[in-house]
Design a protein around this motif. Sequence first.
Motif, short mmCIF file in Angstrom:
data_model
loop_
_atom_site.label_atom_id
_atom_site.label_comp_id
_atom_site.label_asym_id
_atom_site.label_seq_id
_atom_site.Cartn_x
_atom_site.Cartn_y
_atom_site.Cartn_z
N LEU A 3 0.84 -1.20 0.00
CA LEU A 3 0.00 0.00 0.00
C LEU A 3 0.87 1.25 0.00
O LEU A 3 0.61 2.20 -0.74
CB LEU A 3 -0.95 0.00 1.20
CG LEU A 3 -1.80 1.26 1.38
CD1 LEU A 3 -2.65 1.54 0.15
CD2 LEU A 3 -2.67 1.13 2.63
N VAL A 4 1.93 1.25 0.80
CA VAL A 4 2.85 2.39 0.83
C VAL A 4 3.45 2.59 -0.57
O VAL A 4 3.50 3.72 -1.08
CB VAL A 4 3.97 2.18 1.88
CG1 VAL A 4 5.05 3.25 1.76
CG2 VAL A 4 3.38 2.18 3.28
N LYS A 19 -0.92 6.99 11.82
CA LYS A 19 -0.43 7.00 13.20
C LYS A 19 1.08 6.78 13.26
O LYS A 19 1.76 7.29 14.15
CB LYS A 19 -1.14 5.94 14.03
CG LYS A 19 -2.57 6.28 14.35
CD LYS A 19 -3.24 5.17 15.14
CE LYS A 19 -4.71 5.49 15.34
NZ LYS A 19 -5.44 4.37 15.95
N MET A 20 1.59 6.00 12.30
CA MET A 20 3.03 5.70 12.25
C MET A 20 3.81 6.81 11.54
O MET A 20 5.02 6.72 11.38
CB MET A 20 3.25 4.37 11.54
CG MET A 20 2.65 3.18 12.26
SD MET A 20 2.73 1.66 11.29
CE MET A 20 4.47 1.24 11.55
N LYS A 21 3.09 7.85 11.09
CA LYS A 21 3.69 8.99 10.40
C LYS A 21 4.37 8.58 9.08
O LYS A 21 5.41 9.12 8.70
CB LYS A 21 4.65 9.74 11.31
CG LYS A 21 4.03 10.15 12.63
CD LYS A 21 4.42 11.54 13.03
CE LYS A 21 3.87 11.95 14.35
NZ LYS A 21 2.46 11.98 14.54
N ILE A 22 3.74 7.62 8.39
CA ILE A 22 4.24 7.15 7.10
C ILE A 22 3.48 7.82 5.96
O ILE A 22 4.03 8.05 4.89
CB ILE A 22 4.13 5.60 7.02
CG1 ILE A 22 5.09 5.00 8.07
CG2 ILE A 22 4.43 5.08 5.63
CD1 ILE A 22 4.94 3.50 8.25
N ILE A 23 2.21 8.15 6.22
CA ILE A 23 1.40 8.85 5.23
C ILE A 23 0.72 10.04 5.89
O ILE A 23 0.63 10.13 7.11
CB ILE A 23 0.33 7.95 4.58
CG1 ILE A 23 -0.72 7.52 5.61
CG2 ILE A 23 0.95 6.75 3.87
CD1 ILE A 23 -1.94 6.86 5.01
N THR A 24 0.25 10.95 5.04
CA THR A 24 -0.59 12.04 5.51
C THR A 24 -1.89 12.00 4.73
O THR A 24 -1.93 11.56 3.58
CB THR A 24 0.08 13.43 5.32
OG1 THR A 24 0.42 13.60 3.95
CG2 THR A 24 1.32 13.56 6.18
N LEU A 32 2.72 10.30 0.84
CA LEU A 32 3.74 9.80 1.75
C LEU A 32 4.47 10.93 2.45
O LEU A 32 4.71 11.99 1.87
CB LEU A 32 4.77 8.96 0.99
CG LEU A 32 4.27 7.69 0.31
CD1 LEU A 32 5.43 6.97 -0.38
CD2 LEU A 32 3.59 6.76 1.30
N THR A 33 4.84 10.68 3.68
CA THR A 33 5.73 11.57 4.40
C THR A 33 7.16 11.25 3.95
O THR A 33 7.37 10.32 3.16
CB THR A 33 5.62 11.34 5.92
OG1 THR A 33 6.04 9.99 6.20
CG2 THR A 33 4.20 11.58 6.43
#
Length: 134
Positions: free
Chosen positions: A44-45, A79-84, A99-100
């Motif tokens: 997904l990422v 929550k894991m700060k991987i996406i916004t 993505l962050t």
Amino acid sequence: MSKKQEFENLLDSFIRLSNEFNAAQKLLVTFPDNTTLSTKTAHLVETIDKYPNSNTTDLAKILGITKGAISQQTLRLEKMKIITEHKAFKNKKEKFFSLTKKGKKLSHLHEQLHVRFYQSIADKLGNFSQPSLE
């Protein structure tokens, strides 16, 4: 071997491969920064990286999974700060994802895993002669 038996063998192989693929989607991958994601979440990422500013429906169609599954995974990734998450200007209910910096790094690392995986398959196939592959 009859055509029916060949078809049944092919179908059995397909089912076995499908089961192995489903099991692989549940495997956990730990990245160098100690972030741990399931294979399906890492995909997904990667998809968000390839299709920036996609919404839940877009991602579900691309990956062939439900919108509910996308919603669960995106909440975890946020929550894991991987996406916004971004809301649409005209429709505040519609969510878009990007993505962050951390997410970009994880996507790149995941892509490198794919390259190594594909290379190992190519290397293994290179060990076979053409007649044995046929």
